[in-house]
Design an enzyme around this catalytic site. Structure first.
Site, PDB file in Angstrom:
ATOM      1  N   ILE A 211       0.755  -1.128  -0.334  1.00  0.00           N
ATOM      2  CA  ILE A 211       0.375   0.026   0.257  1.00  0.00           C
ATOM      3  C   ILE A 211       0.963   1.219   0.164  1.00  0.00           C
ATOM      4  CG2 ILE A 211      -1.344   1.683   1.045  1.00  0.00           C
ATOM      5  CD1 ILE A 211      -2.724  -1.541   2.086  1.00  0.00           C
ATOM      6  N   ASP A 253      13.844   3.391   9.809  1.00  0.00           N
ATOM      7  CA  ASP A 253      13.276   2.375  10.276  1.00  0.00           C
ATOM      8  C   ASP A 253      12.408   3.532  12.047  1.00  0.00           C
ATOM      9  OD1 ASP A 253      11.894   1.499  12.683  1.00  0.00           O
ATOM     10  OD2 ASP A 253      13.513  -0.351  13.778  1.00  0.00           O
ATOM     11  N   LEU A 288      -2.719 -15.753  18.955  1.00  0.00           N
ATOM     12  CA  LEU A 288      -4.050 -15.254  19.984  1.00  0.00           C
ATOM     13  C   LEU A 288      -3.745 -15.092  21.496  1.00  0.00           C
ATOM     14  CD1 LEU A 288      -6.305 -18.280  19.826  1.00  0.00           C
ATOM     15  CD2 LEU A 288      -6.754 -16.978  19.153  1.00  0.00           C
ATOM     16  N   ASN A 291      -1.606 -16.944  23.799  1.00  0.00           N
ATOM     17  CA  ASN A 291      -0.074 -17.097  23.419  1.00  0.00           C
ATOM     18  C   ASN A 291       1.073 -16.347  23.176  1.00  0.00           C
ATOM     19  OD1 ASN A 291      -0.973 -20.087  23.324  1.00  0.00           O
ATOM     20  ND2 ASN A 291      -1.501 -19.934  21.053  1.00  0.00           N
ATOM     21  N   TYR A 348      -2.337  -5.976  17.561  1.00  0.00           N
ATOM     22  CA  TYR A 348      -3.098  -5.042  15.992  1.00  0.00           C
ATOM     23  C   TYR A 348      -4.096  -4.101  16.768  1.00  0.00           C
ATOM     24  CZ  TYR A 348      -3.448  -4.530  11.010  1.00  0.00           C
ATOM     25  OH  TYR A 348      -3.280  -3.883   9.404  1.00  0.00           O
TER      26      TYR A 348
HETATM   27  P1  NAI Z   1       3.405  -4.882   4.168  1.00  0.00           P
HETATM   28  O1  NAI Z   1       4.127  -5.482   4.475  1.00  0.00           O
HETATM   29  O2  NAI Z   1       3.713  -5.398   2.806  1.00  0.00           O
HETATM   30  O3  NAI Z   1       3.992  -2.677   4.018  1.00  0.00           O
HETATM   31  C1  NAI Z   1       4.986  -2.317   4.924  1.00  0.00           C
HETATM   32  C2  NAI Z   1       5.378  -1.439   4.871  1.00  0.00           C
HETATM   33  O4  NAI Z   1       6.422  -0.813   6.744  1.00  0.00           O
HETATM   34  C3  NAI Z   1       7.141  -2.832   4.472  1.00  0.00           C
HETATM   35  O5  NAI Z   1       7.269  -2.327   3.230  1.00  0.00           O
HETATM   36  C4  NAI Z   1       7.632  -2.439   5.420  1.00  0.00           C
HETATM   37  O6  NAI Z   1       9.064  -2.892   5.753  1.00  0.00           O
HETATM   38  C5  NAI Z   1       7.251  -1.778   6.400  1.00  0.00           C
HETATM   39  N1  NAI Z   1       7.915  -1.400   7.589  1.00  0.00           N
HETATM   40  C6  NAI Z   1       7.640  -1.706   8.764  1.00  0.00           C
HETATM   41  N2  NAI Z   1       8.430  -1.731   9.840  1.00  0.00           N
HETATM   42  C7  NAI Z   1       8.632  -0.626   9.332  1.00  0.00           C
HETATM   43  C8  NAI Z   1       9.447   0.180  10.383  1.00  0.00           C
HETATM   44  N3  NAI Z   1       9.512  -0.024  12.041  1.00  0.00           N
HETATM   45  N4  NAI Z   1       9.665   1.304   9.839  1.00  0.00           N
HETATM   46  C9  NAI Z   1       9.913   1.924   8.381  1.00  0.00           C
HETATM   47  N5  NAI Z   1       9.063   1.106   7.982  1.00  0.00           N
HETATM   48  C10 NAI Z   1       8.890   0.022   8.633  1.00  0.00           C
HETATM   49  O7  NAI Z   1       1.365  -4.421   4.479  1.00  0.00           O
HETATM   50  P2  NAI Z   1       0.853  -3.236   3.848  1.00  0.00           P
HETATM   51  O8  NAI Z   1      -0.353  -4.826   3.027  1.00  0.00           O
HETATM   52  O9  NAI Z   1       1.478  -2.562   2.572  1.00  0.00           O
HETATM   53  O10 NAI Z   1       0.406  -2.476   4.261  1.00  0.00           O
HETATM   54  C11 NAI Z   1       0.370  -1.489   4.515  1.00  0.00           C
HETATM   55  C12 NAI Z   1      -0.399  -0.299   6.320  1.00  0.00           C
HETATM   56  O11 NAI Z   1      -1.877  -0.694   5.639  1.00  0.00           O
HETATM   57  C13 NAI Z   1       0.210  -0.950   7.390  1.00  0.00           C
HETATM   58  O12 NAI Z   1      -0.164   0.023   8.491  1.00  0.00           O
HETATM   59  C14 NAI Z   1      -1.136  -2.299   7.757  1.00  0.00           C
HETATM   60  O13 NAI Z   1      -1.162  -2.182   9.149  1.00  0.00           O
HETATM   61  C15 NAI Z   1      -2.850  -1.083   7.284  1.00  0.00           C
HETATM   62  N6  NAI Z   1      -3.510  -2.014   6.536  1.00  0.00           N
HETATM   63  C16 NAI Z   1      -3.067  -3.489   5.841  1.00  0.00           C
HETATM   64  C17 NAI Z   1      -3.981  -3.724   4.818  1.00  0.00           C
HETATM   65  C18 NAI Z   1      -4.185  -5.235   4.146  1.00  0.00           C
HETATM   66  O14 NAI Z   1      -5.156  -5.292   3.850  1.00  0.00           O
HETATM   67  N7  NAI Z   1      -2.881  -4.912   3.372  1.00  0.00           N
HETATM   68  C19 NAI Z   1      -5.627  -3.979   5.431  1.00  0.00           C
HETATM   69  C20 NAI Z   1      -5.924  -3.230   7.339  1.00  0.00           C
HETATM   70  C21 NAI Z   1      -4.809  -1.784   6.948  1.00  0.00           C
END
Ligand code: NAI
Length: 442
Positions: A211, A253, A288, A291, A348
């Site tokens: 995203i 980070d 969970l 755990n 989460y």
């Molecule tokens: P993703 O796992 O594909 O991408 C997340 C990115 O954040 C990764 O590139 C990762 O390296 C980076 N990241 C993680 N920890 C970090 C840190 N400490 N510092 C800098 N970068 C860091 O996840 P996705 O699916 O693209 O999700 C993006 C956001 O949308 C997240 O906050 C997720 O919780 C939220 N989200 C996603 C949903 C989905 O269906 N994919 C649904 C609801 C929310």
């Protein structure tokens, strides 16, 4: 991950089979395309006084009219419920809307415009009734059509810039996966230049993939210069995003105590300032609660909520010093899991609900500074993260939304690009769900 079922039932045989067996019949959604019409047909306004809305709609380049030609379908129907003072006042307007529904085009739009509940008991009941009406109607629509509402605070005019901005967004293909939701407008907003983010500098965390990478792309398409941020280990993806959007990469980070200062220093040295911050970086550590190990809880809280809180505290200080541009915009990625809860996701859910709380709490401060803070709560979005969900669960998640499919990263990105645009200046402290009206929560 591609949704092969949609491809299958888009063909003649698949379509027939799905109909015969009573299977879900999702359609390919209408999404943003340069130079495409705003809506797939004329717009019908249902209102005691349609003139202001018809003028707004015409100014957007769409055609407002009250009857269809032979063979024509409505691109959208907009219903003005701002004047209702008792639930019985709904009758005439919603039944008029009901009469248009069979003539709604594929991927058409219904938009209600109403007032935020306030006033005497009857009026509050009437205004609250709009929510239940709209959310139920959204569940009745098919063929990619959506129903959403704009809720305007008393004192804000129906033809104010932010109402027009929200209406334009909801009518367009940019809101493809926003369904059964309300956009709450509490202020006026400011005029929207052609490319809405021209001259703005945006920082996007977690931009190496998924995203975040798509948010970077859509913000750049709208004219912003993007600073793409991700952990140093994601360097390759990060460089790819930064190059694709002609922005710059900042390996960082977000849990670093000085993350906000590093982002601000990079943005101002390389691009002359910082206007928009998108807190997208997030991790999953599902277990969970019985755990749950301390590291799984603490790591998630550190990345998903403590980091945005700490960064925003510093960004607000910088904004108060006049260092963040005229109208700073902050967005956080919440989740429907933070609204409805999800088994195995206590950590989460806590973090994502915390982001919604942070957004509401910061809104008055941002209003004082002349900016806004909002959140977006995605539902099931097709990414690497959700591709790892077992097949059967994935199919259930997809088919149980009103649109009977998962959203795409671009759907989340489009909503964010709208919320940080000048036209959305009157939208502050809200959370907009991008979930196709999935079954969980409101
Ligand atoms: P993703 O796992 O594909 O991408 C997340 C990115 O954040 C990764 O590139 C990762 O390296 C980076 N990241 C993680 N920890 C970090 C840190 N400490 N510092 C800098 N970068 C860091 O996840 P996705 O699916 O693209 O999700 C993006 C956001 O949308 C997240 O906050 C997720 O919780 C939220 N989200 C996603 C949903 C989905 O269906 N994919 C649904 C609801 C929310």
């Amino acid at each position: 991950m591609a949704d092969k079922y949609i491809d299958f039932i888009s063909g003649g045989f698949g379509k027939k089979l799905a109909k015969q067996l009573g299977l879900p019949q999702p359609v390919k959604l209408r999404r943003y395309e340069p130079n495409a019409p705003l809506v797939p047909g004329p717009v019908h306004v249902v209102s005691p006084d349609g003139a202001p809305l018809e003028t707004l709609i015409s100014a957007m380049g769409a055609t407002a009219k009250s009857t269809l030609r032979e063979g024509e379908k409505w691109g959208a129907v907009v219903v003005d419920l701002t004047g209702i003072a008792h639930p019985r006042d709904l009758s005439e307007l919603v039944l008029a809307l009901g009469g248009t529904l069979r003539g709604l085009a594929t991927c058409g739009r219904i938009v209600t415009i109403s007032r935020t509940p306030a006033g005497d008991v009857n009026q509050q009941a009437a205004r609250a009734a709009v929510e239940g009406f709209l959310r139920s109607l959204a569940k009745e629509l098919r063929a990619g059509a959506t129903a959403n509402g704009i809720m305007i605070a008393d004192g804000v005019a129906i033809d104010s810039i932010s109402v027009a901005g929200a209406l334009k967004f909801l009518l367009s293909g940019r809101s493809a996966f926003v369904d059964g939701q309300f956009i709450r407008v509490s202020g006026e907003g400011s005029a929207d230049p052609g490319r809405s983010l021209e001259g703005k500098v945006a920082a996007v965390t977690g931009a190496a993939r998924g995203i975040g990478a798509e948010i970077a792309r859509v913000l750049a398409r709208e004219g912003a210069t993007v600073v793409a941020i991700d952990v140093p280990q994601a360097g390759e993806g990060l460089a790819k995003t930064a190059n694709a959007v002609r922005g710059t990469a900042l390996p960082l980070d977000v849990t670093a105590p000085d993350a906000a200062d590093q982002i601000y220093a990079h943005a101002s040295e390389r691009h002359g300032g910082l206007d928009i911050v998108i807190h997208n970086a997030g991790i999953l550590r599902d277990k969970l609660l019985a755990n749950m190990k301390p590291d799984k809880w603490d790591d998630l809280i550190a990345v998903n909520i403590t980091a945005p809180l700490t960064m925003n505290e510093r960004f607000v200080e910088l904004a108060r010093e006049g260092k963040l541009g005229e109208s700073p915009r902050f967005i956080s990625l919440a989740s429907t899991s933070g609204i409805a809860g999800n088994r195995g996701q206590t950590n989460y859910g806590a973090a994502k609900a915390g982001l919604i709380g942070m957004t509401e709490a910061l809104a008055p401060t941002l209003a004082e500074i002349g900016g806004t803070v909002n959140a977006v709560a995605p539902g099931f979005i097709e990414t690497d993260m959700t591709a790892s969900i077992p097949t059967v669960s994935r199919q259930i998640f997809r088919r149980t939304s009103s649109l009977q499919q998962g959203g795409l990263p671009v759907d989340v990105a489009e909503t964010i690009a709208f919320l940080v645009s000048p036209a959305a200046g009157g939208i502050n402290g809200t959370t907009v769900r991008v979930c196709g009206q999935n079954l969980v929560g409101r």
